[in-house]
Scaffold this motif. Sequence first.
Motif, short mmCIF file in Angstrom:
data_model
loop_
_atom_site.label_atom_id
_atom_site.label_comp_id
_atom_site.label_asym_id
_atom_site.label_seq_id
_atom_site.Cartn_x
_atom_site.Cartn_y
_atom_site.Cartn_z
N GLU A 145 2.30 -2.95 -5.77
CA GLU A 145 2.89 -1.72 -6.63
C GLU A 145 3.55 -3.19 -7.36
O GLU A 145 4.57 -4.21 -6.71
N ASN A 146 3.81 -3.04 -8.59
CA ASN A 146 4.66 -3.85 -9.36
C ASN A 146 5.83 -3.76 -8.99
O ASN A 146 6.51 -2.31 -8.13
N LEU A 147 7.27 -4.81 -8.65
CA LEU A 147 8.25 -4.90 -8.25
C LEU A 147 9.18 -5.18 -9.89
O LEU A 147 7.93 -5.56 -10.77
N ILE A 148 10.38 -6.03 -10.01
CA ILE A 148 10.86 -6.18 -10.80
C ILE A 148 10.80 -8.14 -11.53
O ILE A 148 10.31 -7.97 -9.66
N LYS A 149 10.46 -8.48 -11.58
CA LYS A 149 10.89 -10.05 -12.02
C LYS A 149 9.51 -10.95 -11.67
O LYS A 149 9.90 -11.54 -10.52
N ASN A 150 8.24 -9.99 -12.01
CA ASN A 150 6.77 -11.20 -11.46
C ASN A 150 6.95 -10.95 -10.19
O ASN A 150 6.56 -12.05 -9.63
N LYS A 151 7.27 -9.59 -9.56
CA LYS A 151 6.64 -9.42 -7.84
C LYS A 151 5.70 -8.59 -7.46
O LYS A 151 5.65 -7.65 -8.55
N VAL A 193 4.58 8.62 14.22
CA VAL A 193 4.54 8.97 13.03
C VAL A 193 3.51 8.25 12.04
O VAL A 193 2.53 7.36 11.35
N GLY A 194 4.11 6.34 12.48
CA GLY A 194 3.60 5.90 12.01
C GLY A 194 5.08 4.41 11.29
O GLY A 194 5.74 4.74 11.57
N SER A 195 3.62 2.83 11.26
CA SER A 195 4.32 2.40 11.01
C SER A 195 3.83 2.10 9.34
O SER A 195 3.59 2.40 8.61
N GLU A 196 5.17 0.58 8.47
CA GLU A 196 4.83 0.53 7.44
C GLU A 196 4.97 -0.96 7.24
O GLU A 196 6.28 -1.39 7.05
N PHE A 197 4.20 -2.56 7.48
CA PHE A 197 4.98 -2.79 6.68
C PHE A 197 4.53 -3.30 5.50
O PHE A 197 3.69 -3.07 5.38
N SER A 198 5.83 -4.19 5.08
CA SER A 198 5.79 -4.66 4.07
C SER A 198 6.30 -6.06 3.56
O SER A 198 6.85 -6.30 4.16
N PHE A 199 5.61 -7.13 1.99
CA PHE A 199 5.47 -8.06 2.31
C PHE A 199 5.35 -8.20 0.44
O PHE A 199 4.75 -7.38 -0.36
N THR A 200 6.67 -8.88 -0.08
CA THR A 200 6.25 -9.40 -1.79
C THR A 200 5.74 -10.57 -2.00
O THR A 200 5.32 -11.14 -1.28
N LEU A 201 5.20 -10.87 -3.02
CA LEU A 201 4.60 -11.47 -3.76
C LEU A 201 4.66 -11.97 -4.80
O LEU A 201 4.91 -11.25 -5.98
N GLU A 202 4.25 -13.22 -5.36
CA GLU A 202 5.16 -13.50 -6.84
C GLU A 202 3.44 -13.34 -7.39
O GLU A 202 2.39 -13.35 -7.38
N LYS A 203 3.72 -13.16 -9.08
CA LYS A 203 2.77 -12.27 -9.34
C LYS A 203 2.03 -13.88 -10.53
O LYS A 203 3.52 -14.65 -11.18
N ALA A 204 1.31 -14.09 -10.85
CA ALA A 204 1.07 -15.13 -11.91
C ALA A 204 1.61 -14.91 -12.90
O ALA A 204 0.97 -13.69 -13.87
N VAL A 205 1.84 -16.05 -13.53
CA VAL A 205 2.66 -15.16 -14.68
C VAL A 205 1.82 -15.21 -16.32
O VAL A 205 0.87 -16.51 -16.59
N GLU A 206 1.41 -14.62 -17.01
CA GLU A 206 0.18 -13.97 -17.81
C GLU A 206 0.98 -14.93 -18.87
O GLU A 206 1.56 -15.14 -19.47
N THR A 207 -0.45 -15.31 -19.04
CA THR A 207 -0.36 -16.66 -20.39
C THR A 207 -0.61 -15.85 -21.94
O THR A 207 -0.77 -14.73 -21.78
N GLU A 208 0.98 -15.43 -22.49
CA GLU A 208 1.13 -14.74 -23.42
C GLU A 208 0.07 -14.98 -25.01
O GLU A 208 0.06 -16.66 -25.03
N ALA A 209 -0.22 -14.18 -25.30
CA ALA A 209 -1.16 -14.43 -26.73
C ALA A 209 -0.55 -15.32 -27.92
O ALA A 209 0.75 -14.47 -27.77
N THR A 210 -0.70 -16.06 -28.73
CA THR A 210 -0.04 -16.09 -29.77
C THR A 210 0.11 -16.23 -31.13
O THR A 210 -1.28 -16.05 -31.00
#
Length: 266
Positions: A179-185, A249-266
């Motif tokens: 899932e997308n998180l805020i700020k490129n994560k 019931v169960g377990s949920e392990f989660s971790f964050t990762l940095e999204k690659a910055v998309e190069t904006e079209a000029t």
Amino acid sequence: GPITTDMKTLTAEIEKFAKDKKIEIDTLKIREEYRKEFLGNVSHELKTPLFTVQGYIHTLLDGALQDKKVRKKYLQRAAKGVERLIYIIKDLDLITKLEIGELHLEIEEFDIIELIQNVFDLLEMKAAKMRISLVFDMEYTEPILVRADKEKIQQVLTNLLVNSIKYGHEDGTTEVSVENLIKNKVIVRVTDNGEGIAEQHLTRLFERFYRVDKSGSRREGGSGLGLAIVKHIIEAHNEKIYVESVVDVGSEFSFTLEKAVETEAT
Ligand code: ADP
């Protein structure tokens, strides 16, 4: 030089060593304690599979070797024990490198969706054997590019998924989502509906060699290092790892990762 015989000289030598190396003496003491504890844990982990292998070899030597059928079975079991030992030693090697900071990250951009699919493919047989289905929570059509050490994130996913299979209930399900998180994560979640973990264990779960079920029947494989390795890898990336769990019931392990910055079209 001469062999040290008394404590006073020994202490003086340690202090000199510490001074030369510019380490605080307290740090040195902590390290010594740490080393002792680590070695104790290591020999404990290795003992069980070693004794198993030894047992099969002795049984073979004591006569089982004559019986063609039994012979093969025992040799296969001994081989499995050796495999397990190799697996533990590989994990020990990895955790040691991670803990002394010797393992460098090789950051690259890659598609996390593709990586998850690869890990699914690699673990499909293992999951099927335990009658666990591995599912993606939705249809991903677009790649999600992240910046991280691909091989190590593969290890993280593998360790989490292997655990969800090992501690899952028969006919259970493990779901992975991104899932997308805020700020490129992005956040990657691995959710199972297995046996779960009682709350009092959650804070210590990522310590090396920590196990919920200490006594008796230890699950096949496993070095007690899986989650410690996961935590080290995620923290080396300056990212975060979380766990939530409810017994039965169960377990949920989660971790964050940095999204690659998309190069904006000029
Ligand atoms: P290992 O699985 O080799 O014992 P880990 O570091 O991977 O070592 O896990 C530590 C402990 O955390 C396990 O022994 C188990 O008790 C618990 N655990 C890990 N993952 C799960 C899970 N998905 N469900 C229930 N318990 C888990």
